[in-house]
Scaffold this motif. Sequence first.
Motif, PDB file in Angstrom:
ATOM      1  N   GLY A 339      -9.049  -3.631  27.519  1.00 23.24           N
ATOM      2  CA  GLY A 339      -7.986  -4.605  27.649  1.00 23.24           C
ATOM      3  C   GLY A 339      -6.884  -4.429  26.627  1.00 23.24           C
ATOM      4  N   LEU A 340      -5.964  -5.389  26.597  1.00 18.79           N
ATOM      5  CA  LEU A 340      -4.863  -5.357  25.646  1.00 18.79           C
ATOM      6  C   LEU A 340      -5.393  -5.481  24.220  1.00 18.79           C
ATOM      7  N   PRO A 341      -4.864  -4.710  23.286  1.00 17.86           N
ATOM      8  CA  PRO A 341      -5.321  -4.811  21.900  1.00 17.86           C
ATOM      9  C   PRO A 341      -4.966  -6.169  21.297  1.00 17.86           C
ATOM     10  N   SER A 342      -5.789  -6.616  20.363  1.00 21.08           N
ATOM     11  CA  SER A 342      -5.504  -7.840  19.626  1.00 21.08           C
ATOM     12  C   SER A 342      -4.329  -7.618  18.678  1.00 21.08           C
ATOM     13  N   ASP A 343      -3.916  -8.671  17.977  1.00 25.07           N
ATOM     14  CA  ASP A 343      -3.008  -8.479  16.855  1.00 25.07           C
ATOM     15  C   ASP A 343      -3.703  -7.585  15.834  1.00 25.07           C
ATOM     16  N   PRO A 344      -2.965  -6.741  15.136  1.00 25.79           N
ATOM     17  CA  PRO A 344      -3.602  -5.864  14.145  1.00 25.79           C
ATOM     18  C   PRO A 344      -4.099  -6.657  12.943  1.00 25.79           C
ATOM     19  N   VAL A 345      -5.231  -6.234  12.393  1.00 26.70           N
ATOM     20  CA  VAL A 345      -5.778  -6.804  11.168  1.00 26.70           C
ATOM     21  C   VAL A 345      -5.559  -5.793  10.053  1.00 26.70           C
ATOM     22  N   ILE A 346      -4.812  -6.201   9.021  1.00 27.63           N
ATOM     23  CA  ILE A 346      -4.427  -5.297   7.941  1.00 27.63           C
ATOM     24  C   ILE A 346      -5.234  -5.623   6.690  1.00 27.63           C
ATOM     25  N   THR A 347      -5.837  -4.599   6.089  1.00 28.26           N
ATOM     26  CA  THR A 347      -6.561  -4.763   4.824  1.00 28.26           C
ATOM     27  C   THR A 347      -5.666  -4.303   3.680  1.00 28.26           C
ATOM     28  N   LEU A 348      -5.455  -5.211   2.699  1.00 28.58           N
ATOM     29  CA  LEU A 348      -4.623  -4.905   1.539  1.00 28.58           C
ATOM     30  C   LEU A 348      -5.504  -4.629   0.331  1.00 28.58           C
ATOM     31  N   SER A 349      -5.201  -3.532  -0.359  1.00 25.20           N
ATOM     32  CA  SER A 349      -6.028  -3.147  -1.502  1.00 25.20           C
ATOM     33  C   SER A 349      -5.350  -3.394  -2.834  1.00 25.20           C
ATOM     34  N   GLU A 350      -4.041  -3.677  -2.840  1.00 25.40           N
ATOM     35  CA  GLU A 350      -3.323  -3.878  -4.089  1.00 25.40           C
ATOM     36  C   GLU A 350      -2.525  -5.185  -4.043  1.00 25.40           C
ATOM     37  N   ALA A 351      -2.218  -5.711  -5.225  1.00 25.15           N
ATOM     38  CA  ALA A 351      -1.410  -6.926  -5.322  1.00 25.15           C
ATOM     39  C   ALA A 351       0.046  -6.613  -4.980  1.00 25.15           C
ATOM     40  N   PHE A 352       0.797  -7.655  -4.620  1.00 23.54           N
ATOM     41  CA  PHE A 352       2.205  -7.504  -4.272  1.00 23.54           C
ATOM     42  C   PHE A 352       3.089  -7.978  -5.419  1.00 23.54           C
ATOM     43  N   VAL A 353       4.196  -7.281  -5.568  1.00 22.51           N
ATOM     44  CA  VAL A 353       5.169  -7.635  -6.594  1.00 22.51           C
ATOM     45  C   VAL A 353       6.332  -8.359  -5.911  1.00 22.51           C
ATOM     46  N   PRO A 354       6.619  -9.601  -6.301  1.00 17.31           N
ATOM     47  CA  PRO A 354       7.766 -10.312  -5.704  1.00 17.31           C
ATOM     48  C   PRO A 354       9.075  -9.589  -6.023  1.00 17.31           C
ATOM     49  N   TYR A 355       9.939  -9.510  -5.032  1.00 13.56           N
ATOM     50  CA  TYR A 355      11.220  -8.814  -5.206  1.00 13.56           C
ATOM     51  C   TYR A 355      12.319  -9.859  -5.225  1.00 13.56           C
ATOM     52  N   ALA A 356      13.027  -9.954  -6.361  1.00 13.72           N
ATOM     53  CA  ALA A 356      14.003 -11.028  -6.544  1.00 13.72           C
ATOM     54  C   ALA A 356      15.432 -10.570  -6.326  1.00 13.72           C
ATOM     55  N   SER A 357      15.695  -9.281  -6.521  1.00 14.32           N
ATOM     56  CA  SER A 357      17.060  -8.780  -6.391  1.00 14.32           C
ATOM     57  C   SER A 357      17.531  -8.858  -4.950  1.00 14.32           C
ATOM     58  N   GLY A 358      18.819  -9.063  -4.764  1.00 14.79           N
ATOM     59  CA  GLY A 358      19.354  -9.175  -3.420  1.00 14.79           C
ATOM     60  C   GLY A 358      19.500  -7.847  -2.718  1.00 14.79           C
ATOM     61  N   THR A 359      19.549  -6.750  -3.465  1.00 22.30           N
ATOM     62  CA  THR A 359      19.707  -5.425  -2.885  1.00 22.30           C
ATOM     63  C   THR A 359      18.412  -4.637  -3.021  1.00 22.30           C
ATOM     64  N   ILE A 360      17.944  -4.100  -1.916  1.00 23.59           N
ATOM     65  CA  ILE A 360      16.712  -3.303  -1.925  1.00 23.59           C
ATOM     66  C   ILE A 360      17.118  -1.840  -2.027  1.00 23.59           C
ATOM     67  N   ASN A 361      16.811  -1.235  -3.188  1.00 28.50           N
ATOM     68  CA  ASN A 361      17.173   0.167  -3.415  1.00 28.50           C
ATOM     69  C   ASN A 361      16.011   1.115  -3.160  1.00 28.50           C
ATOM     70  N   ARG A 362      14.799   0.656  -3.456  1.00 29.89           N
ATOM     71  CA  ARG A 362      13.635   1.524  -3.257  1.00 29.89           C
ATOM     72  C   ARG A 362      12.372   0.676  -3.175  1.00 29.89           C
ATOM     73  N   VAL A 363      11.343   1.259  -2.598  1.00 32.53           N
ATOM     74  CA  VAL A 363      10.040   0.607  -2.485  1.00 32.53           C
ATOM     75  C   VAL A 363       9.015   1.576  -3.062  1.00 32.53           C
ATOM     76  N   ASP A 364       8.696   1.387  -4.330  1.00 33.57           N
ATOM     77  CA  ASP A 364       7.704   2.260  -4.964  1.00 33.57           C
ATOM     78  C   ASP A 364       6.432   1.510  -5.311  1.00 33.57           C
ATOM     79  N   LYS A 365       6.383   0.207  -4.951  1.00 30.29           N
ATOM     80  CA  LYS A 365       5.193  -0.621  -5.140  1.00 30.29           C
ATOM     81  C   LYS A 365       4.986  -1.420  -3.865  1.00 30.29           C
ATOM     82  N   ASN A 366       3.876  -2.144  -3.802  1.00 27.90           N
ATOM     83  CA  ASN A 366       3.717  -3.124  -2.725  1.00 27.90           C
ATOM     84  C   ASN A 366       4.643  -4.291  -3.015  1.00 27.90           C
ATOM     85  N   LEU A 367       5.701  -4.431  -2.216  1.00 28.11           N
ATOM     86  CA  LEU A 367       6.732  -5.439  -2.480  1.00 28.11           C
ATOM     87  C   LEU A 367       6.614  -6.605  -1.517  1.00 28.11           C
ATOM     88  N   PHE A 368       6.939  -7.796  -2.029  1.00 28.37           N
ATOM     89  CA  PHE A 368       6.932  -9.010  -1.220  1.00 28.37           C
ATOM     90  C   PHE A 368       8.328  -9.621  -1.272  1.00 28.37           C
TER      91      PHE A 368
END
Length: 571
Positions: A339-368
Amino acid sequence: MFKLVSKIVLFSMLIILFFGCQYDADSDVNFEIEIPSKISPNIPLTIKTNINYEDVEIIIDGESLGGKPGEGALSNGLHKINIKFLDGKNRIITEFATNITFDSTPPKPSYFNYELSAGNLNLEYNVDEEDFSTVCLYYNDTKLASSNSFQDNFSIKLTKDSGIKNYVLQFKDDVENTYNHTIEINTDVDKPPVINSYVVSVNLFSEIDMNISDDWNDNFLVFIDDGNGVKYPSDLLLSQTTDATMIVFDSNKNKTEKFIALNIDNQIPTSPEVTTRLISEDLDYISWRYDPIYRNYVVESYVEKFGWKKVFELKNTFIENPNYDIIFVRKVTKNGTYGLPSDPVITLSEAFVPYASGTINRVDKNLFLSQVNTPFVISSDILIPKAKTLLVESGNEIRLYNGATVVVEGIMFLMPGIYKTHIFGEGEIVLNGGTVIAYDTDFENIKFTGKGKLLFIKNSTLDKSSSIDTKSTERICLYDSSISDYVKITNSSGVYIDNTYLKEISLNNVAESLFKNSTIDLFNSSINSRTIMETSKIKLMNIETFSYLNSINCKIDKLNAGEYSVFIQRE
């Protein structure tokens, strides 16, 4: 001194001087005598001693045999043996008594079966006797295989029309008793196939689950006769037939018929409702809602080079967290329709770093990206590296300037929520082996391209300037969405569309695709694509070049089917 008593009853007896010590009546000798605990017609009774002697007297079960060969037959089983060693004056040097077992019975298999299947001679045996030692398979005098297991099987590849072949399966016990089981195969004989099933299952892709065996073939030509003529198996999906005569031919045109019951799928299994979508590694279990109709579930994960593959199959509605990066759950019928696949279940292994700047220049960490800090701007190309995740809270606004590109090697996850996310501007989201999962998002003037593991879009919209054009993206799911421009998918293992409006979709070499409760203005399918559509509306449909389409309760205004395509339509 060595003495040889040539034969006692049915077995030989060999007496050997063990250490070669000269006996002296006045000396203190530590006599050493060894004899086996079990003998057979093939294993002589061997006596080892450390003394010289002139004569020996042997007594078995109270009967003295002296030093001469016996005349009677020694029975199988336990016997008491006494041995007296005598000097030159017929005086007893020493005597020895013990029990010994005589065994003349070879081991025989408690179960033995052989069959010639698809050109392979398959032999299977069980042995229950504790003294079983080994089994060897011989062709003429050549040993082909051996085993010391009490239960085992052998397989031999045979050549058709090569005459009569004779094999011997030789069983031995621990005292060399031997039993030969002979097998004769006439390779010049070609028997008709055998239909072993009593119930034949047919899934929505017209795939038949039935057990057919044959001496030389593993591929067969199968037809059905439901009383209204001989048909192809796919025609079963067009009728309400519950039984029919199956007709099977092998490559030599040998024919077999059997009247059997039919079990036919008639709808696409719905998507399981998983209880969570984003989990940590330390979560114990993953579960989903129970469906009384479908009690069989598969869990799929992504495997490099092989794509999305089944890793578990189970009947319960939970599983211990396998800690895969992403998994899907799918319902499966007894007939094998996924049948149709369910919604995906994602496993996270690292903490996320909140991103406060208005401009996103790069993603070198797990960003939130928090909705509190919205809007965000991407003014130049950025990369989401492999093993990194960009997590976007619902309600965000992200603007792509000047044709900026987001290259996804890791995961871009637009979270579900009450407020919709808005991604707009003039840019491109490129899958480069990665995954894009988008919930509750409006895309404006955004193009999805590239190749990757997964593109999953739910409860979202793509405006008339936003499109999807992927090549070699393994899985694409579009649920509860609306796409006002084209969707073009080339080389994919699976495309799944549910409750979605599509202005135009083209499938080229898609292994399987499921459409349910959707509306499509233009549908194109070509080159080995297989599709099942249920309760959907299509204005114009073009299928060609070895395509397969099964339509269930669909409204198709205009259909153009190519010469080599299969089209099944059921109301």
